[in-house]
Design an enzyme around this catalytic site. Structure first.
Site, PDB file in Angstrom:
ATOM      1  N   GLU A  95      12.743  -3.238  -5.997  1.00  0.00           N
ATOM      2  CA  GLU A  95      11.746  -3.459  -7.038  1.00  0.00           C
ATOM      3  C   GLU A  95      12.259  -3.004  -8.404  1.00  0.00           C
ATOM      4  O   GLU A  95      11.905  -3.569  -9.436  1.00  0.00           O
ATOM      5  CB  GLU A  95      10.477  -2.681  -6.670  1.00  0.00           C
ATOM      6  CG  GLU A  95       9.278  -2.938  -7.555  1.00  0.00           C
ATOM      7  CD  GLU A  95       8.057  -2.165  -7.082  1.00  0.00           C
ATOM      8  OE1 GLU A  95       6.950  -2.493  -7.544  1.00  0.00           O
ATOM      9  OE2 GLU A  95       8.196  -1.235  -6.265  1.00  0.00           O
ATOM     10  N   GLY A 145       0.817  -1.204   0.000  1.00  0.00           N
ATOM     11  CA  GLY A 145       0.000   0.000   0.000  1.00  0.00           C
ATOM     12  C   GLY A 145       0.852   1.255   0.000  1.00  0.00           C
ATOM     13  O   GLY A 145       0.986   1.922   1.046  1.00  0.00           O
ATOM     14  N   SER A 152       1.347   3.639  -3.359  1.00  0.00           N
ATOM     15  CA  SER A 152       0.853   4.677  -4.266  1.00  0.00           C
ATOM     16  C   SER A 152      -0.555   5.141  -3.900  1.00  0.00           C
ATOM     17  O   SER A 152      -1.379   4.371  -3.403  1.00  0.00           O
ATOM     18  CB  SER A 152       0.849   4.162  -5.705  1.00  0.00           C
ATOM     19  OG  SER A 152       2.155   3.897  -6.159  1.00  0.00           O
TER      20      SER A 152
END
Length: 366
Positions: free
Chosen positions: A239, A121, A123
């Site tokens: 990421e 959670g 963006s």
């Protein structure tokens, strides 16, 4: 540089290849709604066979093998036409570096073995690449925090048991310092799911999540209050870095399939396909270099933005090639093109990556 398998690596590869051969035809198609519905099943099957989490800590369910074994998994999954490994490494790294030992022992085993599903959670509608602008709040109320806010592009949110959530705990602090990270249960009142339909037709990969009075115990705060930005940078840095060959293996396979199709038709090779072939090979060699650096104990910070830009360029080149070869009449190739358009946004926009490179690598300032 010798990229051949060692005897132990070759044995691992052969066992995986045999396991995949036994299951040929039973895989959910990667990327469509069936895949997202069955991803948990696929995750647990991989883990149960010994092919998921192989490089992660043994105390949490991993095998602590060198990262080259993750590369082998990615290569063989792509070669077999099987779905990719569920993408959880950034969450494992984030909790591994910033969570307390108690939280790691409580949550990492279920994350790694697939018995608990997770989402991220971060963006928000007004805070995507500019993550420090987030407005979701966490207000202390006794032993809990009360959450209000709106998250978007939340992968697997509708099936997740837990969410690694960023929320603002101090409105008066500088915007990077007033953010905290929490592990919040997704099974409670005060959470509303709103699925997002993607342009390629997939309806279950992304979602919006509204928090209206949901609660999280203060004991599930990751780190100290106001330290959420540190965790966020660890997560997005991991990421953005293609530390394995999963992406390049899949891009390369699609390029080879398109080349074979053009060859069978006796047609001229489109320029877009020729460029895609060059760029996928460039990415393959680049991530092999990154793997070599990783095996030597090197880690990267802002350099992950270089990797992310390269991945974006390559995936979108492959997407353009798919459109040139299949046009709008081939649903699979059209879907590959449509999905590639999101690569320059997901994980931080290309513009943000260029800003990071300019400021943190090149030392350029206004």
């Amino acid at each position: 540089m010798d990229f051949r398998d060692s005897p132990a690596e070759a044995d691992f590869r052969n066992r995986l290849r045999s396991w995949l051969t036994e299951r040929a035809g039973t895989f959910p198609a990667a990327g469509d709604d069936e895949y997202w519905a069955r991803q948990g099943e696929w995750h647990q099957a991989l883990y149960g066979a010994g092919f998921f989490g192989v490089s992660w800590p043994r105390e949490y369910g991993g095998q602590e093998l060198p990262p080259v074994y993750d590369v082998i998994v990615d290569e063989e999954l792509a070669a077999a036409g099987a779905p990719p490994r569920p993408s959880l490494g950034y969450l494992v790294v984030g909790l591994g570096r910033h969570a307390s030992k108690e939280l790691q022992q409580r949550f990492l085993p279920g994350m790694i073995d697939g018995t608990q599903r997770w989402c991220q959670g971060f963006s928000e509608p007004g805070a995507g690449s500019d993550l420090a602008s987030l407005t979701t709040t966490a207000t202390r109320d006794g032993d809990d925090y009360v959450i209000h806010g709106h998250k978007i592009w939340t992968s697997y949110s509708d099936v997740a048991d837990w969410c690694l959530l960023l929320a603002r705990t101090d409105k008066d602090a500088p915007r990077h310092r007033g953010i905290s990270a929490f592990i919040i249960s997704m099974h409670q009142p005060g959470i509303e799911q709103r699925p997002l339909r993607m342009i390629n037709g997939v309806t279950t990969e992304f979602g919006q999540v509204l928090f209206d009075g949901a609660t999280v115990p203060a004991s599930q705060l990751v780190g100290e209050p106001g330290e959420g930005w540190k965790l966020a940078m660890t997560v997005v840095g991991h990421e953005r870095e293609p530390s394995t060959l999963g992406y390049s293996a899949r891009y390369g396979k699609l390029v080879r399939q398109m080349a074979a199709r053009v060859d069978r038709a006796g047609a001229e090779v489109p320029e877009e396909l020729a460029w895609a072939a060059v760029e996928t090979e460039m990415l393959r060699l680049h991530v092999r270099r990154r793997l070599s650096e990783q095996l030597d104990g090197l880690s990267h910070g802002p350099e992950g933005s270089l990797d992310k830009l390269l991945m974006t360029w390559v995936e979108q080149s492959v997407g353009h090639a798919a459109l040139a070869v299949g046009g709008v009449d081939d649903p699979d190739l059209l879907s590959a093109y449509l999905y590639s358009r999101a690569q320059s946004v997901m994980g931080g926009t290309s513009q943000i990556q260029k800003n990071i490179i300019a400021g943190r690598i090149l030392g350029l300032t206004e």
